[in-house]
Scaffold this active site. Structure first.
Site, PDB file in Angstrom:
ATOM      1  N   GLU A 288       0.825  -1.209   0.000  1.00  0.00           N
ATOM      2  CA  GLU A 288       0.000   0.000   0.000  1.00  0.00           C
ATOM      3  C   GLU A 288       0.863   1.265   0.000  1.00  0.00           C
ATOM      4  OE1 GLU A 288      -3.659  -1.895   2.585  1.00  0.00           O
ATOM      5  OE2 GLU A 288      -2.065  -0.853   3.631  1.00  0.00           O
ATOM      6  N   PRO A 289       1.548   1.537  -1.081  1.00  0.00           N
ATOM      7  CA  PRO A 289       2.401   2.726  -1.115  1.00  0.00           C
ATOM      8  C   PRO A 289       1.578   4.005  -1.211  1.00  0.00           C
ATOM      9  CG  PRO A 289       2.307   1.692  -3.276  1.00  0.00           C
ATOM     10  CD  PRO A 289       1.529   0.811  -2.364  1.00  0.00           C
ATOM     11  N   GLY A 290       1.947   4.995  -0.444  1.00  0.00           N
ATOM     12  CA  GLY A 290       1.278   6.291  -0.530  1.00  0.00           C
ATOM     13  C   GLY A 290       2.282   7.351  -0.924  1.00  0.00           C
ATOM     14  N   ARG A 291       3.169   7.672   0.040  1.00  0.00           N
ATOM     15  CA  ARG A 291       4.139   8.750  -0.114  1.00  0.00           C
ATOM     16  C   ARG A 291       4.996   8.608  -1.367  1.00  0.00           C
ATOM     17  NH1 ARG A 291       6.332  11.012   4.502  1.00  0.00           N
ATOM     18  NH2 ARG A 291       5.553   9.188   5.594  1.00  0.00           N
ATOM     19  N   ARG A 328       4.371  19.033   8.201  1.00  0.00           N
ATOM     20  CA  ARG A 328       5.358  17.984   8.457  1.00  0.00           C
ATOM     21  C   ARG A 328       6.637  18.489   9.155  1.00  0.00           C
ATOM     22  NH1 ARG A 328       7.568  14.945   5.514  1.00  0.00           N
ATOM     23  NH2 ARG A 328       7.195  13.008   6.631  1.00  0.00           N
ATOM     24  N   TYR A 332       7.015  16.510  12.491  1.00  0.00           N
ATOM     25  CA  TYR A 332       8.001  15.414  12.460  1.00  0.00           C
ATOM     26  C   TYR A 332       9.436  15.906  12.249  1.00  0.00           C
ATOM     27  CZ  TYR A 332       3.635  13.326  10.595  1.00  0.00           C
ATOM     28  OH  TYR A 332       2.344  12.971  10.345  1.00  0.00           O
ATOM     29  N   CYS A 359       0.971  32.414  13.107  1.00  0.00           N
ATOM     30  CA  CYS A 359       1.400  32.987  14.382  1.00  0.00           C
ATOM     31  C   CYS A 359       1.884  31.887  15.311  1.00  0.00           C
ATOM     32  CB  CYS A 359       0.254  33.764  15.002  1.00  0.00           C
ATOM     33  SG  CYS A 359      -0.117  35.220  14.047  1.00  0.00           S
ATOM     34  N   GLU A 360       2.986  31.302  14.984  1.00  0.00           N
ATOM     35  CA  GLU A 360       3.606  30.202  15.724  1.00  0.00           C
ATOM     36  C   GLU A 360       5.097  30.303  15.464  1.00  0.00           C
ATOM     37  OE1 GLU A 360       2.328  27.355  17.353  1.00  0.00           O
ATOM     38  OE2 GLU A 360       0.253  27.924  16.950  1.00  0.00           O
ATOM     39  N   TYR A 388       0.987  13.980   2.066  1.00  0.00           N
ATOM     40  CA  TYR A 388       0.719  14.475   3.420  1.00  0.00           C
ATOM     41  C   TYR A 388       0.905  15.986   3.553  1.00  0.00           C
ATOM     42  CZ  TYR A 388       0.995   9.459   4.112  1.00  0.00           C
ATOM     43  OH  TYR A 388       0.797   8.104   3.978  1.00  0.00           O
TER      44      TYR A 388
END
Ligand code: LLP
Length: 446
Positions: A288-291, A328, A332, A359-360, A388
């Protein structure tokens, strides 16, 4: 920046993708903007088909739609003959709306609702990947008189070398039945006795952004041992073995992706060996490849705005997007590469930090990247944002989500419109008692 797919520098020194000048695309569609390279997506799908489904190999490749799903993406995946992994009613709905055949859909999730399961049964989803005992009971209810094909998701107890938040194969995980503590075998026993539930196979997903083949092979080995136990206890062969996704991609130096064929070769060899050794029917192997399909296909274009230089410390270059279109780096500590799209051939000369507009303080897209001297108004392209990014985008700080453009052979097609301020309040209801007559200086801020 490493180039992917159809990326190149064109005659006027601009970054080109899919035969389209990205600076022109930024001008036409505005920024931030996701550019998706259709040829890259199709080429990756074909490589997966070749490695897992051709040359006498009985396999299936289900694109993990959580990485990036739009109607157009579902249609492309369908045309390429891959299956689809969905994880919610929303993803299922989009797939069906795009005409994706339900029998080629795998339905995942660790907390599917009764409504979701009923919908999956009603439309005839190919496989429901059952995660826990609660779900078995719900599914029995949802199935009624219909026969439902399922797989059981198990945790093989394999640790993949990746970020803690995207590890899933280890014992301490919210997903799946543990093989080690006997829950997985208890689950087989439970579904074995059910008239309307047909157990087709076993599934695991060990994590994401994994470069080595070893964890996949280890997981397959453990699952084969488990399948042998099932055969011993219940005299049934598992027809399918689903090893999930997680194939790593290049984002930045240090990432060393493997060839798809090498994953397939290692996995098939191990499973063939063990099937022979344990006297089992060779199962169909599903991944099940996504990325790896969507990631490098995507590039985000931003316009550079304010630039703040703190001598001796850091130069902050702010762009018109940020953690709302790419969470991301904040979530991460993911690293990305970038290029100045309107001066793509220029040499990198200065270290800068690319900041988002939220504002972070943590809204930094790329910390310490070396770029050509950058100016306000430049178009910055951040590569490998196809997976993602859009799917995890938010409206934090009430930023409208960007548009997505699909490029191919010199043609660009808008596949997701840019949100407008009106979209931001589309679901809001202002109680009459609080409502005021307002006269905005312009009819619509869109
Ligand atoms: N199959 C299952 C059951 C999964 O849970 C996932 C990802 C995949 C396949 C696809 O994994 P991929 O090939 O894309 O690595 N948001 C995180 C990734 C979360 C992955 C969740 N499950 C990130 O941005 O890194």
């Amino acid at each position: 920046m490493r180039f992917h797919g159809t990326m190149r520098i064109n005659g006027v020194g601009h970054l080109e993708i899919g035969g389209c000048d990205t600076v022109k695309l930024a001008g036409k569609y505005g920024t931030p903007l996701w550019i998706m390279d259709e040829e890259y997506i199709r080429e990756k799908c074909r490589r997966f088909r070749k490695a897992f489904m051709e040359g006498g190999r009985r396999g299936d490749v289900a694109y993990a739609s959580k990485a990036f799903l739009t109607l157009a993406m579902a249609a492309i995946i369908n045309e390429e003959g891959l299956s689809l992994d969905v994880v919610s009613q929303g993803e299922l709905y989009i797939a069906l709306k795009a005409g994706f055949p339900p029998e080629r859909i795998y339905f995942h999730g660790n907390n599917k609702s009764l409504d979701e399961l009923k919908m999956a049964v009603k439309v005839g989803v190919g496989r429901i990947v059952v995660d826990n005992f609660y779900e078995i009971d719900l599914l029995e209810k949802a199935a009624g008189d219909r026969k439902v094909n399922i797989m059981l998701r198990v945790t093989p107890g394999v640790e993949a070398l990746t970020h803690d938040y995207i590890k899933t194969g280890q014992e301490d995980s919210k997903f799946g039945f543990s093989i080690a503590d006997g829950d997985a075998l208890t689950a087989v026993n439970k579904v074995h006795g059910m008239k309307n539930i047909v157990l087709k196979g076993i599934h695991c997903h060990i994590g994401s952004q994994i470069f080595e083949t070893r964890p996949f092979v280890e997981a397959a080995d453990i699952l084969l041992g488990f399948i042998r136990n099932i055969k011993h206890d219940f005299e049934i062969d598992m027809e399918e073995l689903n090893l999930g996704g997680g194939f790593g991609i290049y984002y930045s130096p240090g990432d060393e992706p493997r060839d798809i064929a090498s994953y397939a070769d290692h996995i098939f060899h191990l499973v063939e060996d063990r099937a022979r050794e344990y006297d089992l029917k060779m199962p169909k192997i599903i991944v099940e490849p996504g990325r790896i399909i969507a990631g490098p296909a995507g590039t985000t274009l931003y316009t550079v705005g304010s630039i703040k230089n703190i001598p001796g410390i850091r130069k902050y270059v702010s762009v018109d997007g940020g953690m709302t279109d790419n969470i991301r780096p904040a979530l991460y500590q993911a690293r990305y590469e970038a290029i100045i799209a309107n001066r793509a051939g220029e040499e990198a000369v200065e270290p800068v930090t690319i900041a988002g507009k939220c504002c972070e303080s943590g809204d930094l897209l790329i910390k310490d990247i070396c770029l050509p001297e950058i100016e306000s108004g430049d178009i910055l392209g951040v590569s490998c944002t196809g997976a993602y990014g859009y799917s995890m985008a938010s409206n934090y700080n009430k930023l409208p989500r960007p548009a997505v453009v699909l490029v191919r052979e010199g043609t660009a097609e808008l596949i997701v419109k840019r949100e407008t301020p009106e979209d931001l309040i589309a679901n809001e209801i202002l109680p009459k008692r609080l409502a005021k007559d307002v006269d905005l200086p312009y009819a619509s801020m869109s």
